[in-house]
Write a protein that holds these residues in place. Structure first.
Motif, PDB file in Angstrom:
ATOM      1  N   LYS A   1     -28.675   5.373   5.489  1.00  0.00           N
ATOM      2  CA  LYS A   1     -27.873   5.977   6.511  1.00  0.00           C
ATOM      3  C   LYS A   1     -27.658   5.118   7.592  1.00  0.00           C
ATOM      4  N   SER A   2     -28.772   5.050   8.445  1.00  0.00           N
ATOM      5  CA  SER A   2     -28.858   4.340   9.632  1.00  0.00           C
ATOM      6  C   SER A   2     -28.530   3.000   9.545  1.00  0.00           C
ATOM      7  N   THR A   3     -29.174   2.368   8.396  1.00  0.00           N
ATOM      8  CA  THR A   3     -28.798   1.085   8.189  1.00  0.00           C
ATOM      9  C   THR A   3     -27.503   0.643   8.079  1.00  0.00           C
ATOM     10  N   PHE A  19     -22.599   7.625  15.475  1.00  0.00           N
ATOM     11  CA  PHE A  19     -23.771   8.434  15.968  1.00  0.00           C
ATOM     12  C   PHE A  19     -25.030   8.584  14.801  1.00  0.00           C
ATOM     13  N   ASP A  20     -26.104   8.058  15.279  1.00  0.00           N
ATOM     14  CA  ASP A  20     -27.052   8.177  14.383  1.00  0.00           C
ATOM     15  C   ASP A  20     -28.236   9.417  14.543  1.00  0.00           C
ATOM     16  N   GLU A  21     -28.047  10.389  13.900  1.00  0.00           N
ATOM     17  CA  GLU A  21     -28.822  11.409  13.883  1.00  0.00           C
ATOM     18  C   GLU A  21     -28.970  11.899  15.500  1.00  0.00           C
ATOM     19  N   PRO A  22     -27.802  12.094  16.141  1.00  0.00           N
ATOM     20  CA  PRO A  22     -27.826  12.468  17.527  1.00  0.00           C
ATOM     21  C   PRO A  22     -28.672  13.473  18.169  1.00  0.00           C
TER      22      PRO A  22
HETATM   23 MG   LIG Z   1     -31.838   7.149  10.122  1.00  0.00          MG
END
Ligand SMILES: [Mg+2]
Ligand SMILES: Nc1ncnc2c1ncn2[C@@H]1O[C@H](COP(=O)(O)OP(=O)(O)OP(=O)(O)O)[C@@H](O)[C@H]1O
Lengths: 242, 218
Positions: free
Chosen positions: A40-42, A160-163
């Protein structure tokens, strides 16, 4: 607005992203969820070119992120990004955090940047906190400053990455509220989160990833009604029952 | 030799002070120059670009394998040759110190830069800052601050090492003390005084470093 077409990415021999395809329309809020390590982050770092990818095409507003001729800093300045660990600059006050890129990237004057920063701090409920250093702020406050910092660039979309996943439970809502308001104002958003309540309230679509693949890409109602894949069903039951 | 003669020291103080000024100036300029050069070398080593990495690594390994005394000698003869004109000993010593010390400051700055999480740089890039801006406004100020105690410690060592300019006839503090000692036949007084001065300055500075470290870890 954001178009992701057949993206493949490898870290060495390990394939993190497998033929990912999706799109985000203007004003749409897309929530991305999936187990840890699913990419997901990638994926969202590929959208603003923080991570390079080997195959496929990503365009933002028609501009190709992977194209060598693209002015990446310029493109990024139009795409806000909010990180799990806030990533405020610890040697600068909240106001200076918000001013820096306005001054250095947009070329705004000190006065303009300060005024814009003040406005945005007010908007995230931190009007009086401009002079504080990140270490003097709570996690929830830091993340709201980080959102204000991104908004100061007048972005056309926000990532937004796991804010909220680094926040104490009692601070999660103050951040989600700011995000919900943004969505209501029509901001285009890609949000990696496990806050399914937020997804239900705010998302238009939900993407479910597993092992680098986009397994499910459905409207919110479809996703929470009857997800097609077994993996998404398992994930949902796990996350909703704990 | 006779009894310990304080007068031998007080009489020489103005002259010794001149020497100390030269020592401090050389230390200050060398430290400033080699921190800048060392930071550039550190960025080269971390650039991920093979030729630059190679230059940085070679520089560090080369100068860290040579005695400083040799480097000072070397530049004393080399710099005038390269510049094709007379270069005074101070300037050639300065060049030698900067190039030599940069190897050490490089490694300090390299670990300082590596101590800053990748997320900080990402946050800079995500805001549209270029590599150079991200380094200058975000990564380097933090790296420098984190490394300040180590940088100061290295500078204390540098201050002690400037006494080596003795060999090229520069009148630094140490050389001035030696000159007076030999001229007046007051070896004990002047050498004890020089040792006391070096000790007090360096020990005092190292206490300050300890204080800084404590303050930073609060
Ligand atoms: Mg991540
Ligand atoms: N720089 C890297 N080098 C090698 N492997 C990496 C790198 N970054 C991430 N990975 C690997 O890629 C996979 C996907 O990572 P990613 O961070 O995108 O997952 P994620 O879905 O965001 O997970 P999480 O929910 O834990 O944040 C993981 O297996 C991770 O170990």
């Amino acid at each position: 607005m954001i178009e992701i077409q057949h993206v493949n990415k490898w870290f060495g021999p390990f394939q993190v992203l497998k033929d990912c395809t999706s799109r985000v329309e203007k004003g749409e809020v897309v929530v991305i969820c999936g187990p840890s390590g699913s990419g997901k982050s990638t994926l969202i770092k590929c959208v603003n070119g923080l991570e390079p990818f080997q195959e496929g095409i990503i365009t933002v507003n028609g501009i190709s992120v992977g194209d060598k001729a693209t002015n990446l800093p310029k493109l990024r300045s139009h795409i806000g990004m909010v990180f799990q660990n806030f990533e405020l600059f610890p040697h600068k006050t909240a106001a200076e955090n918000i001013a820096l890129a306005q001054l250095k990237v947009l070329g705004r004057s000190e006065d303009e940047a300060r005024a814009r920063g003040k406005l945005l701090l007010d908007r995230v409920g931190l009007g009086e906190m401009g002079h504080k250093y990140p270490s003097e702020l709570s996690g929830g406050q830091q993340q709201r400053v980080a959102i204000a910092r991104a908004l100061a660039m007048d972005p056309i979309a926000m990532l937004f990455d796991e804010p909220t996943s680094a926040l104490d439970p009692e601070m999660i809502n103050e951040v989600l509220d700011v995000m919900q308001e943004l969505a209501r104002d029509g901001m285009t958003m890609m949000v990696v989160t496990h806050e399914m309540g937020f997804a239900r309230r705010v998302a238009d679509r939900v993407i479910f990833m597993d092992e680098g693949e986009i397994v499910e890409d459905a409207t919110k109602d479809e996703f929470f009604g009857t997800p097609r894949s077994e993996r998404a069903q398992q994930f949902l039951s796990k996350i909703l029952h704990h | 030799m006779g009894a310990f003669d304080f007068g031998a020291i007080t009489r020489a103080l103005p002259y010794l002070w001149d020497g100390m000024q030269l020592s401090l100036l050389l230390t200050g300029l060398s430290a400033a120059g080699s921190i800048v050069l060392g930071t550039i070398l550190a960025l080269m080593r971390l650039s991920g670009i093979k030729p630059l990495q190679w230059i940085g690594a070679t520089w560090v390994n080369f100068f860290r394998s040579l005695p400083l005394l040799l480097v000072i000698f070397w530049f004393y003869f080399l710099v005038p040759l390269i510049a094709q004109r007379q270069v005074d000993a101070f300037q050639s010593a300065l060049v030698g110190f900067v190039l030599f010390e940069a190897a050490y400051y490089c490694e300090i700055m390299r670990s300082g830069i590596q101590s800053i999480s990748r997320g900080q740089a990402w946050a800079g890039y995500a805001l549209g800052l270029r590599y150079s801006q991200t380094m200058r406004f975000i990564v380097l100020p933090q790296a420098f601050r984190n490394m300040l105690p180590v940088l100061l410690t290295q500078t204390i060592i540098l201050f002690q090492d400037t006494s080596l300019v003795f060999v090229v006839g520069l009148a630094d503090f140490m050389t001035s003390a030696v000159t007076v000692a030999q001229r007046d036949g007051r070896l004990m007084e002047l050498y004890i005084f020089a040792a006391a001065v070096y000790f007090l300055m360096c020990y005092g500075a190292s206490l300050y470093v300890k204080f800084l470290q404590k303050k930073m870890h609060q």
